[in-house]
Design a protein around this motif. Structure first.
Motif, PDB file in Angstrom:
ATOM      1  N   VAL A 274       0.832  -1.203   0.000  1.00 37.46           N
ATOM      2  CA  VAL A 274       0.000   0.000   0.000  1.00 37.46           C
ATOM      3  C   VAL A 274       0.871   1.260   0.000  1.00 37.46           C
ATOM      4  O   VAL A 274       0.587   2.229  -0.688  1.00 37.46           O
ATOM      5  CB  VAL A 274      -0.945  -0.007   1.229  1.00 37.46           C
ATOM      6  CG1 VAL A 274      -1.580   1.360   1.438  1.00 37.46           C
ATOM      7  CG2 VAL A 274      -2.021  -1.067   1.056  1.00 37.46           C
ATOM      8  N   ASP A 278       9.610  -1.297   0.745  1.00 34.70           N
ATOM      9  CA  ASP A 278      10.189  -2.619   0.559  1.00 34.70           C
ATOM     10  C   ASP A 278      10.423  -3.215   1.944  1.00 34.70           C
ATOM     11  O   ASP A 278      11.156  -2.624   2.747  1.00 34.70           O
ATOM     12  CB  ASP A 278      11.511  -2.486  -0.204  1.00 34.70           C
ATOM     13  CG  ASP A 278      12.112  -3.828  -0.571  1.00 34.70           C
ATOM     14  OD1 ASP A 278      11.822  -4.834   0.118  1.00 34.70           O
ATOM     15  OD2 ASP A 278      12.886  -3.881  -1.541  1.00 34.70           O
ATOM     16  N   GLU A 345      15.763   7.682   4.784  1.00 34.20           N
ATOM     17  CA  GLU A 345      14.539   7.001   5.162  1.00 34.20           C
ATOM     18  C   GLU A 345      13.826   6.521   3.904  1.00 34.20           C
ATOM     19  O   GLU A 345      13.908   7.161   2.865  1.00 34.20           O
ATOM     20  CB  GLU A 345      13.604   7.971   5.883  1.00 34.20           C
ATOM     21  CG  GLU A 345      14.156   8.547   7.158  1.00 34.20           C
ATOM     22  CD  GLU A 345      13.189   9.563   7.731  1.00 34.20           C
ATOM     23  OE1 GLU A 345      12.561   9.248   8.739  1.00 34.20           O
ATOM     24  OE2 GLU A 345      13.058  10.651   7.148  1.00 34.20           O
ATOM     25  N   LEU A 347      10.619   6.408   1.704  1.00 34.72           N
ATOM     26  CA  LEU A 347       9.554   7.387   1.575  1.00 34.72           C
ATOM     27  C   LEU A 347       8.322   6.729   0.971  1.00 34.72           C
ATOM     28  O   LEU A 347       8.428   6.065  -0.059  1.00 34.72           O
ATOM     29  CB  LEU A 347      10.015   8.534   0.658  1.00 34.72           C
ATOM     30  CG  LEU A 347      11.266   9.269   1.131  1.00 34.72           C
ATOM     31  CD1 LEU A 347      11.780  10.203   0.049  1.00 34.72           C
ATOM     32  CD2 LEU A 347      10.977  10.029   2.400  1.00 34.72           C
ATOM     33  N   PRO A 348       7.161   6.928   1.581  1.00 37.09           N
ATOM     34  CA  PRO A 348       5.938   6.379   0.990  1.00 37.09           C
ATOM     35  C   PRO A 348       5.706   6.979  -0.400  1.00 37.09           C
ATOM     36  O   PRO A 348       5.949   8.166  -0.612  1.00 37.09           O
ATOM     37  CB  PRO A 348       4.832   6.828   1.945  1.00 37.09           C
ATOM     38  CG  PRO A 348       5.519   7.276   3.178  1.00 37.09           C
ATOM     39  CD  PRO A 348       6.905   7.667   2.799  1.00 37.09           C
ATOM     40  N   ARG A 349       5.232   6.148  -1.315  1.00 34.05           N
ATOM     41  CA  ARG A 349       5.086   6.592  -2.702  1.00 34.05           C
ATOM     42  C   ARG A 349       3.771   7.327  -2.925  1.00 34.05           C
ATOM     43  O   ARG A 349       2.801   7.149  -2.211  1.00 34.05           O
ATOM     44  CB  ARG A 349       5.123   5.373  -3.631  1.00 34.05           C
ATOM     45  CG  ARG A 349       6.496   4.836  -3.862  1.00 34.05           C
ATOM     46  CD  ARG A 349       6.675   4.384  -5.301  1.00 34.05           C
ATOM     47  NE  ARG A 349       5.583   3.625  -5.828  1.00 34.05           N
ATOM     48  CZ  ARG A 349       5.550   2.298  -5.870  1.00 34.05           C
ATOM     49  NH1 ARG A 349       6.526   1.604  -5.375  1.00 34.05           N
ATOM     50  NH2 ARG A 349       4.538   1.670  -6.412  1.00 34.05           N
ATOM     51  N   ILE A 350       3.781   8.125  -3.965  1.00 34.97           N
ATOM     52  CA  ILE A 350       2.605   8.914  -4.289  1.00 34.97           C
ATOM     53  C   ILE A 350       1.467   8.033  -4.788  1.00 34.97           C
ATOM     54  O   ILE A 350       0.319   8.206  -4.414  1.00 34.97           O
ATOM     55  CB  ILE A 350       2.976   9.998  -5.324  1.00 34.97           C
ATOM     56  CG1 ILE A 350       3.616  11.159  -4.589  1.00 34.97           C
ATOM     57  CG2 ILE A 350       1.770  10.463  -6.117  1.00 34.97           C
ATOM     58  CD1 ILE A 350       4.155  12.229  -5.446  1.00 34.97           C
ATOM     59  N   CYS A 351       1.783   7.116  -5.695  1.00 31.60           N
ATOM     60  CA  CYS A 351       0.722   6.249  -6.219  1.00 31.60           C
ATOM     61  C   CYS A 351       1.333   4.982  -6.791  1.00 31.60           C
ATOM     62  O   CYS A 351       2.539   4.886  -6.898  1.00 31.60           O
ATOM     63  CB  CYS A 351      -0.097   6.948  -7.288  1.00 31.60           C
ATOM     64  SG  CYS A 351       0.806   7.271  -8.804  1.00 31.60           S
TER      65      CYS A 351
ATOM     66  N   PHE B  89       3.034  14.094  -0.152  1.00 25.69           N
ATOM     67  CA  PHE B  89       3.357  12.676  -0.118  1.00 25.69           C
ATOM     68  C   PHE B  89       4.864  12.555   0.078  1.00 25.69           C
ATOM     69  O   PHE B  89       5.638  13.465  -0.270  1.00 25.69           O
ATOM     70  CB  PHE B  89       2.933  11.985  -1.401  1.00 25.69           C
ATOM     71  CG  PHE B  89       1.436  11.885  -1.571  1.00 25.69           C
ATOM     72  CD1 PHE B  89       0.634  11.412  -0.555  1.00 25.69           C
ATOM     73  CD2 PHE B  89       0.833  12.253  -2.757  1.00 25.69           C
ATOM     74  CE1 PHE B  89      -0.744  11.310  -0.701  1.00 25.69           C
ATOM     75  CE2 PHE B  89      -0.544  12.159  -2.922  1.00 25.69           C
ATOM     76  CZ  PHE B  89      -1.332  11.683  -1.895  1.00 25.69           C
ATOM     77  N   GLY B  90       5.287  11.407   0.613  1.00 26.56           N
ATOM     78  CA  GLY B  90       6.670  11.263   1.055  1.00 26.56           C
ATOM     79  C   GLY B  90       7.711  11.439  -0.019  1.00 26.56           C
ATOM     80  O   GLY B  90       8.742  12.083   0.192  1.00 26.56           O
ATOM     81  N   ASP B  91       7.464  10.879  -1.203  1.00 23.57           N
ATOM     82  CA  ASP B  91       8.581  10.817  -2.151  1.00 23.57           C
ATOM     83  C   ASP B  91       8.882  12.143  -2.833  1.00 23.57           C
ATOM     84  O   ASP B  91       9.851  12.241  -3.578  1.00 23.57           O
ATOM     85  CB  ASP B  91       8.415   9.686  -3.173  1.00 23.57           C
ATOM     86  CG  ASP B  91       7.055   9.649  -3.813  1.00 23.57           C
ATOM     87  OD1 ASP B  91       6.226  10.513  -3.486  1.00 23.57           O
ATOM     88  OD2 ASP B  91       6.817   8.749  -4.630  1.00 23.57           O
ATOM     89  N   GLU B 349      10.019   5.346  -8.263  1.00 22.79           N
ATOM     90  CA  GLU B 349       9.445   4.911  -9.534  1.00 22.79           C
ATOM     91  C   GLU B 349      10.281   5.366 -10.721  1.00 22.79           C
ATOM     92  O   GLU B 349       9.976   5.042 -11.865  1.00 22.79           O
ATOM     93  CB  GLU B 349       8.022   5.459  -9.694  1.00 22.79           C
ATOM     94  CG  GLU B 349       7.047   4.822  -8.741  1.00 22.79           C
ATOM     95  CD  GLU B 349       5.629   5.288  -9.001  1.00 22.79           C
ATOM     96  OE1 GLU B 349       5.366   5.881 -10.057  1.00 22.79           O
ATOM     97  OE2 GLU B 349       4.792   5.039  -8.133  1.00 22.79           O
TER      98      GLU B 349
END
Lengths: 351, 374
Positions: A274, A278, A345, A347-351, B89-91, B349
């Protein structure tokens, strides 16, 4: 529609300087390593510090001992499966255990923020005391400071610990050789996801409890099979990937893991899917990774599985002479990929 | 959650791969549009398992990679202002603007917060009525509806201290731009499944027909990718060029009507610059006039910020599939995730980051230089 001209496409100059500390400097990855290499190590000098392990192996008056310190700044203070008090004990106890030492004494320094409720301090202290009793370690000295409101996250804790290293035990990455078997003591990524779920208010359908635990007993059980383990690591910040990379780099060997053999619980896999994270890079607090000579691998694995904290132990890979300093994963579909050192760190991804 | 293990099954993957191997008779170049697909391909080593004749070109579908430097600089400027809570958002935090990133703004005292939903940013605005709260609204058709919903809700609830810094982009005009490029080698597209789950597939038949390319709507798990490749190659081998939905569990032909209505209400189509590529007509969204009060560019008067990028990085060619990441002379030496020359090396990505992280085994010794560790 304009004709796109690749020759005109450009990008920004790199960010090479970090004039200020960023969160990544505490993430256990490459940024942390550079901070130590470029600032701390030159200022402090060499000597024992050059070992750069989870704990320092010392000789004092002819006695071999391990010495380690760790600071705890977790938010929230209480999370499913534990608290900052549990972490403060188990983190340092485990760092010592990775040297083969059974923690004997801890120091405990509290930095409290003005305004934090006394009941909270008491709950943390009780959790810390209980964790120490469970780990069989005595808190021998301590200190308390208070900072003004707004200058801390309620409670910060530092612990340092010492313990004796048994004769014949020499756990160092430099002892790792091609052919060694790489094993983990159980499911990975649990602690990081548990803390994230409460810190960020994320619901993953099932509550994930931290695996926070003291590993001294498990290490004793492994050393009882053979003192000739090559290296142990406590894959906390930066996760399994950071530990494997540190060992590969320090030993000058390559590490190959089989992704399908790495135990990742479904709840952790789903949370990571979600968030675009990783699991190999997610923190653990009650797991170890062991590099074991092939001749002893089966016996050590059996001993781990016979211990409550190693019931889920499994072999995840091996050490090879190829690609020194690099960790490679064989993917479930039969391809390969490099498992790199984390930078800062995840990082949570956007989508 | 179902649909993870099932779509990573090695036996089923082998069957799909066998089918692709037995179907292909000559070289084909396919582009996976979405960065999430690129990530899956490299992370699972899918490109190593395909026949040599099937080349996967990594497209411009990474929202982080294509956000223009100018917009990042606007974000840095707004986030640095006193009284602002900047949510993202984080990235996006590690994407370099001119000389710094959002992490460094935070390190210098800026209130920069990572959120997991734009609605979290709206809640922060409600909880901090004396602060200006800005959400960094970037991404493709996938992230645009929730961002639109946030502005819609802010208006409905009278939350005046909330605004959106918008840099949304649309996939079909990018496909059009790629196909019009004289150096284009793409013969078939794996369309981004999540984009189509919102927008449906109605924008694609015309593109497929006019450029005579098959477009196969594809998901993100390994088996999804292989099925997308299998169907695209099968069409190419048969000389066909139709739109096919290989991701029906998430994509309906008409898309998500509610999400599209929200986009229609809150945004209007505009020309948009893509980082490393340039301006593509009608390829973006901005807040429509009636929501201008919630437009951070307008509110903070940063429309005037203009940025020229020094010509050091070839990510534009990478984003268009004209260059493989490791073919860039800076790859792995000057340019690593630790010292990114461009956003394709920053985002998880990004094609360059994916190659650096997962594929250096096959690359040059220089490119394999491991990051120093203690």
């Amino acid at each position: 529609m304009p004709v796109l001209d690749p020759a005109a496409w450009t990008c920004p100059a790199p960010l090479r300087d970090q004039p200020r500390v960023v969160m990544g400097h505490g993430g256990g990855g490459a940024l942390s390593a550079e901070l130590v290499q470029h600032i701390f190590a030159p200022a402090f000098g060499g000597g024992v510090l050059a070992q750069m392990g989870d704990a320092a192996a010392l000789s004092l008056g002819g006695v071999r001992m391990a010495f380690s310190t760790d600071s705890f700044v977790v938010r929230p203070l209480f999370f499913p499966g534990g608290s900052i008090g549990d972490l403060a004990v188990n983190g340092t106890v485990n760092d010592l255990a990775m040297s083969g030492a059974r923690a004997a004494y801890l120091s405990c320094g509290f930095i409290l923020e003005e305004g934090v409720e006394m009941e909270t301090v008491a709950r943390v202290a009780e959790a810390l005391g209980a964790a120490a009793r469970t780990a069989g370690v005595e808190i021998a000295t301590g200190d308390t400071k208070v900072v003004e409101s707004g200058h801390g996250d309620g409670i910060y804790i530092n612990t340092a610990g010492i313990g004796l290293i048994p004769a014949g035990v020499d756990l160092r990455p430099q002892r790792v050789v091609p052919g060694d078997v790489v094993m983990v003591s159980g499911a990975i990524g649990v602690h990081g996801v548990a803390v994230m779920s409460v810190r960020e208010g994320l619901e993953f359908g099932v509550e994930i409890e931290s695996d926070c635990a003291a590993l001294g007993g498990l290490v004793d059980a492994m050393l009882a099979v053979t003192p000739d383990l090559h290296v142990l690591r406590d894959p906390t910040r930066g996760g399994l990937a950071a530990s494997l990379n540190e060992i590969a780099a320090a030993s000058g060997t390559g590490v190959v893991i089989r992704e399908r053999d790495v135990p990742v619980p479904p709840a952790v896999a789903n949370a990571c899917a979600v968030l675009g994270l990783d699991p190999l890079y997610v923190a653990n607090e009650g797991k170890l990774v062991a590099f074991v000579p092939r001749a002893h691998a089966d016996a050590v694995l059996d001993a781990m599985r016979a211990h409550p904290l190693g019931a889920g132990a499994t072999v995840v890979g091996e050490v090879v002479a190829d690609h020194p300093g690099m960790v490679v994963a064989r993917t479930g579909l039969g391809g390969t990929r490099v498992v790199d050192m984390p930078i800062g760190e995840q990082l949570p991804r956007i989508c | 959650m179902k649909y993870i293990d099932e779509f990573q099954d090695p036996d089923l993957a082998r069957r799909l791969l066998d089918d692709i191997h037995s179907t292909v008779t000559r070289p084909w170049a396919l582009m996976e549009v979405c960065g999430g697909q690129t990530h899956t391909i490299i992370r699972h080593g899918i490109d190593q398992l395909l026949p040599d004749q099937v080349e996967l070109i990594h497209g411009p579908g990474c929202p982080v990679c294509v956000t223009p430097l100018e917009v990042i600089d606007k974000a840095l400027e707004i986030a640095s202002r006193p009284g602002v809570i900047f949510c993202s958002f984080g990235d996006m935090l590690r994407v370099p603007g001119t000389g710094r990133d959002l992490f460094q703004v935070r390190g210098a005292g800026g209130d920069v917060r990572v959120v997991y939903s734009p609605l979290d940013a709206l809640r922060i605005a409600q909880q901090n009525p004396d602060r200006e709260v800005v959400f960094f609204g970037i991404g493709f058709e996938t992230t645009a509806p929730p961002n639109a919903m946030t502005v819609y809700q802010a208006r409905r609830l009278g939350i005046r201290n909330f605004s959106l810094l918008v840099s949304h982009v649309r996939v079909p005009p990018a496909i059009e731009a790629i196909m019009q490029s004289p150096s284009c080698r793409v013969q078939g597209f794996l369309a981004a499944g999540h984009v189509c789950s919102v927008m449906g597939v109605e924008e694609y038949p015309e593109l497929a027909e006019r450029h005579r390319v098959p477009i196969v709507v594809t998901g993100f798990e390994p088996l999804d990718i292989l099925e997308g490749v299998r169907r695209t190659v099968a069409q190419l081998e048969r000389g066909e060029h139709t739109v096919d939905n290989a991701y029906p569990r998430a994509v309906r032909p008409e898309g998500n009507a509610a999400a599209r209505a929200m986009l229609e209400d809150v945004f209007e189509v505009t020309d948009r610059a893509w980082r490393g590529i340039g301006v593509i007509p009608d390829s973006g969204w901005r807040l429509s006039a009636k929501y201008r009060d919630h437009d951070a560019e307008h509110r903070f008067s940063v429309e005037g910020i203009q940025t020229r990028e020094p010509a050091e990085c070839r990510s534009g060619e990478v984003l268009q599939g004209l260059l493989k990441p490791h073919e860039c002379e800076a790859f792995g030496t000057l340019c690593t995730p630790r010292t990114p020359l461009g956003a394709t090396m920053v985002s998880s990505e990004g094609a360059c980051a994916a190659y650096y992280l997962y594929r250096r085994l096959d690359l040059t010794p220089a490119a394999r230089e491991a990051t120093p560790v203690v």
